[in-house]
Design a protein around this motif. Structure first.
Motif, short mmCIF file in Angstrom:
data_model
loop_
_atom_site.label_atom_id
_atom_site.label_comp_id
_atom_site.label_asym_id
_atom_site.label_seq_id
_atom_site.Cartn_x
_atom_site.Cartn_y
_atom_site.Cartn_z
N LYS A 217 28.51 40.22 47.66
CA LYS A 217 28.29 41.58 47.16
C LYS A 217 28.44 41.71 45.66
CE LYS A 217 29.55 44.16 51.34
NZ LYS A 217 30.48 45.16 51.93
N THR A 218 29.24 40.85 45.06
CA THR A 218 29.54 40.99 43.64
C THR A 218 28.84 39.97 42.74
OG1 THR A 218 31.49 39.56 43.81
CG2 THR A 218 31.82 41.93 44.16
N GLY A 219 28.31 38.91 43.33
CA GLY A 219 27.70 37.87 42.52
C GLY A 219 28.71 36.95 41.87
N ILE A 220 29.97 37.06 42.30
CA ILE A 220 31.04 36.19 41.78
C ILE A 220 31.13 34.96 42.68
CG2 ILE A 220 33.50 36.02 41.27
CD1 ILE A 220 33.50 39.09 40.98
N HIS A 221 31.24 33.79 42.08
CA HIS A 221 31.37 32.56 42.88
C HIS A 221 32.61 32.67 43.75
CE1 HIS A 221 31.83 28.33 43.96
NE2 HIS A 221 30.57 28.17 43.59
N ARG A 222 32.49 32.23 45.00
CA ARG A 222 33.59 32.38 45.95
C ARG A 222 34.87 31.69 45.47
NH1 ARG A 222 35.10 28.84 49.40
NH2 ARG A 222 35.43 30.40 51.04
N ASN A 223 34.73 30.63 44.69
CA ASN A 223 35.91 29.93 44.19
C ASN A 223 36.65 30.73 43.11
OD1 ASN A 223 35.32 27.80 45.88
ND2 ASN A 223 34.29 26.60 44.28
N SER A 224 36.00 31.78 42.59
CA SER A 224 36.61 32.58 41.52
C SER A 224 37.15 33.91 42.01
CB SER A 224 35.57 32.84 40.41
OG SER A 224 35.12 31.64 39.84
N ILE A 225 36.85 34.28 43.26
CA ILE A 225 37.25 35.60 43.77
C ILE A 225 38.76 35.79 43.68
CG2 ILE A 225 37.47 37.00 45.86
CD1 ILE A 225 34.74 37.27 44.73
N ASN A 226 39.54 34.81 44.12
CA ASN A 226 41.00 34.96 44.09
C ASN A 226 41.52 35.15 42.67
OD1 ASN A 226 41.40 34.88 46.85
ND2 ASN A 226 41.76 32.68 46.91
N ASN A 227 40.90 34.44 41.71
CA ASN A 227 41.29 34.62 40.30
C ASN A 227 41.02 36.04 39.84
OD1 ASN A 227 40.56 31.75 40.85
ND2 ASN A 227 41.25 31.47 38.74
N TYR A 228 39.86 36.59 40.21
CA TYR A 228 39.50 37.95 39.81
C TYR A 228 40.45 38.96 40.44
CZ TYR A 228 35.09 36.84 37.47
OH TYR A 228 34.14 36.39 36.59
N LEU A 229 40.77 38.74 41.71
CA LEU A 229 41.70 39.65 42.38
C LEU A 229 43.07 39.60 41.71
CD1 LEU A 229 40.82 38.94 46.13
CD2 LEU A 229 40.25 40.99 44.83
N TYR A 230 43.48 38.42 41.32
CA TYR A 230 44.76 38.25 40.64
C TYR A 230 44.75 39.00 39.30
CZ TYR A 230 48.28 35.99 37.70
OH TYR A 230 49.31 35.76 36.83
N PHE A 231 43.67 38.88 38.54
CA PHE A 231 43.57 39.59 37.26
C PHE A 231 43.65 41.10 37.46
CE2 PHE A 231 41.03 35.82 35.50
CZ PHE A 231 42.15 35.28 34.89
N LEU A 232 42.97 41.60 38.50
CA LEU A 232 42.98 43.05 38.77
C LEU A 232 44.36 43.52 39.21
CD1 LEU A 232 39.52 43.42 40.54
CD2 LEU A 232 40.18 44.41 38.34
N GLU A 233 45.12 42.66 39.88
CA GLU A 233 46.48 43.02 40.24
C GLU A 233 47.37 43.03 38.99
OE1 GLU A 233 49.60 41.99 43.75
OE2 GLU A 233 48.94 40.27 42.57
N GLU A 234 47.20 42.06 38.11
CA GLU A 234 47.97 42.02 36.87
C GLU A 234 47.71 43.26 36.02
OE1 GLU A 234 50.25 39.29 35.52
OE2 GLU A 234 50.32 39.60 37.68
N ALA A 235 46.50 43.79 36.10
CA ALA A 235 46.13 44.98 35.34
C ALA A 235 46.55 46.27 36.03
CB ALA A 235 44.62 45.00 35.11
N ARG A 236 47.21 46.15 37.18
CA ARG A 236 47.68 47.29 37.97
C ARG A 236 46.53 48.20 38.43
NH1 ARG A 236 50.80 43.85 37.61
NH2 ARG A 236 52.97 43.96 36.97
N LEU A 237 45.45 47.56 38.85
CA LEU A 237 44.34 48.29 39.46
C LEU A 237 44.26 48.01 40.95
CD1 LEU A 237 41.62 47.76 36.70
CD2 LEU A 237 42.79 49.91 37.27
N LEU A 238 44.67 46.81 41.36
CA LEU A 238 44.76 46.44 42.77
C LEU A 238 46.16 45.95 43.07
CD1 LEU A 238 41.50 44.37 43.46
CD2 LEU A 238 41.89 46.79 43.94
N SER A 239 46.50 45.93 44.36
CA SER A 239 47.73 45.31 44.84
C SER A 239 47.37 44.37 45.98
CB SER A 239 48.74 46.36 45.32
OG SER A 239 49.18 47.16 44.26
N LEU A 240 47.98 43.20 46.00
CA LEU A 240 47.67 42.19 47.01
C LEU A 240 48.89 41.98 47.90
CD1 LEU A 240 45.95 39.56 44.67
CD2 LEU A 240 44.94 41.57 45.77
N LEU A 241 48.65 41.94 49.20
CA LEU A 241 49.72 41.72 50.18
C LEU A 241 49.55 40.34 50.79
CD1 LEU A 241 52.10 43.26 51.63
CD2 LEU A 241 50.47 43.72 53.48
N GLN A 242 50.60 39.52 50.66
CA GLN A 242 50.57 38.17 51.22
C GLN A 242 51.26 38.16 52.59
OE1 GLN A 242 48.81 36.00 49.73
NE2 GLN A 242 48.69 36.79 47.63
#
Length: 397
Positions: A263-288
């Motif tokens: 859906k985003t055109g982001i390589h699947r190997n980079s998705i987790n990195n992008y999610l991590y960046f968005l969490e660091e920016a306090r836009l998303l929160s990730l639950l492990q």
């Protein structure tokens, strides 16, 4: 330097002391080097101006400088701080330090050279001072300012002052909870308003334009603030915003990396990195998952918007109440406690307490045999048996 000193004096004179954020009383203001992180719009600047105004120092002995001021395009922080100190300065507040390339090294130099100069600085939530040149982590006392809690919102918006509740008190002292509030207090009367409009102090300025402002703020964080993140390529900002928008339409959800990549055109190997960046920016929160390794950049079990105001602002359609309740719970509880995803239930708090979320018809069958387990309901005024009202978790800070 005269212009920024005049601006400092004007800002200190104009700031109101009527409402102070929760963190104000928790900071050890006597420390010689203090750092405060936080997302845009949480009130860091106002809090520091309040501290300056309340200080017993003469106006000439204290100053507020914001490092995104055009003045610092042609003048160094180190030389400006030196001049301020030589003219009798004792307390220097530096705002938006991440906008100034060599901020950490120059603050370190000021700290080391002028032993009776106190420095307080603020930066974006993405700032990691342990990775910066000069490494201030051994010198600075660091804090992070969260968005407004429900308790703070009631105080800020309606002048209702209520105490902070500890988690154990909230879970185990059901009979005494009601006695902490006036008989005429209606806890649900303003709760829906808070979930939509209450997380940022500036919500009183323009309710009609609030969501637009949140969308603009999200774009600024990605396109401007995140340029400071180590490993983030600003050329990918458009894809980052697209990922944020896609996630906002379906959170909270268990991420399918392949579908997100498609859906985003982001390589699947980079998705987790992008999610991590968005969490660091306090836009998303990730639950492990509970018991999972603490390794960085692993696939999360669930993804949430950082708070429900962002969820409303970025969703194309009105979000489901089930999504809103989980986003609120995660946001308020994770500010003070560790959350993970249990095998049964919705959340595990501090590896000890299991919580199942629901509305008025939710029963406890899923967690019936689990010790230290509770139902959290969003239509409840006060605790009943094993059921706890959702709004109470907005009183943890």
């Amino acid at each position: 330097m005269e212009d920024i000193i005049i601006n400092s004096e004007n800002l200190i004179e104009e700031v109101s002391l009527n409402f102070k954020r929760y963190l104000y009383t928790q900071i050890n203001w006597n420390n010689r080097l203090i750092g405060i992180k936080g997302a845009r719009g949480t009130g860091k600047t106002t809090m520091l101006l309040q501290m300056l105004k309340a200080s017993n120092l003469r106006m000439s002995e204290k100053a507020y400088f914001t490092l995104d001021d055009i003045y610092f395009l042609g003048n160094s922080l180190l030389e400006t701080g030196k001049l301020f100190y030589q003219q009798g300065g004792k307390l220097l507040v530096l705002d938006e330090v991440h906008k100034y390339p060599s901020w950490s090294q120059e603050i370190k130099n000021l700290y080391d050279r002028y032993r009776d100069l106190q420095i307080v600085f603020t930066g974006s939530s993405i700032v990691d001072i342990s990775t910066r040149e000069g490494d201030l982590s051994r010198r600075a006392l660091m804090y992070e300012l969260q968005v407004l809690s429900y308790r703070e919102y009631l105080h800020y918006q309606y002048g209702m002052g209520y105490p902070v509740l500890k988690l154990e008190e909230l879970l185990n002292s059901k009979e005494s909870i009601r006695s902490l509030f006036p008989k005429d207090f209606k806890p649900l009367a303003n709760f829906r308003g808070y979930l939509k409009f209450g997380y940022y102090p500036y919500q009183t300025e323009d309710r009609l334009g609030y969501f637009q402002r949140l969308r603009q703020q999200s774009r600024l964080i990605v396109e401007y603030d995140m340029a400071e993140l180590k490993g983030f390529d600003i050329r990918h900002a458009k894809k980052m915003l697209q990922l944020l928008f896609v996630v906002a339409q379906q959170v909270p959800f268990k991420p399918n990396i392949n579908k997100l990549a498609e859906k985003t055109g982001i390589h699947r190997n980079s998705i987790n990195n992008y999610l991590y960046f968005l969490e660091e920016a306090r836009l998303l929160s990730l639950l492990q998952a509970s018991g999972s390794s603490a390794a960085l950049l692993q696939k999360p079990e669930k993804i949430f918007m950082e708070n429900s105001n962002l969820l409303y602002a970025l969703s194309e359609d009105a979000p489901e109440i089930g999504s809103v309740r989980e986003v609120f719970f995660h946001n308020q509880v994770s500010a003070k406690h560790k959350l993970s995803m249990p095998k049964s239930g919705d959340f595990l708090i501090d590896w000890k307490y299991v919580v199942e979320m629901g509305g008025k018809n939710k029963d406890s069958r899923q967690i019936l045999d689990l010790p230290n387990s509770w139902l959290v309901k969003d239509d409840l005024e006060y605790p009943v048996g094993k059921s706890i009202p959702l709004w109470l978790f907005g009183f943890l800070y």
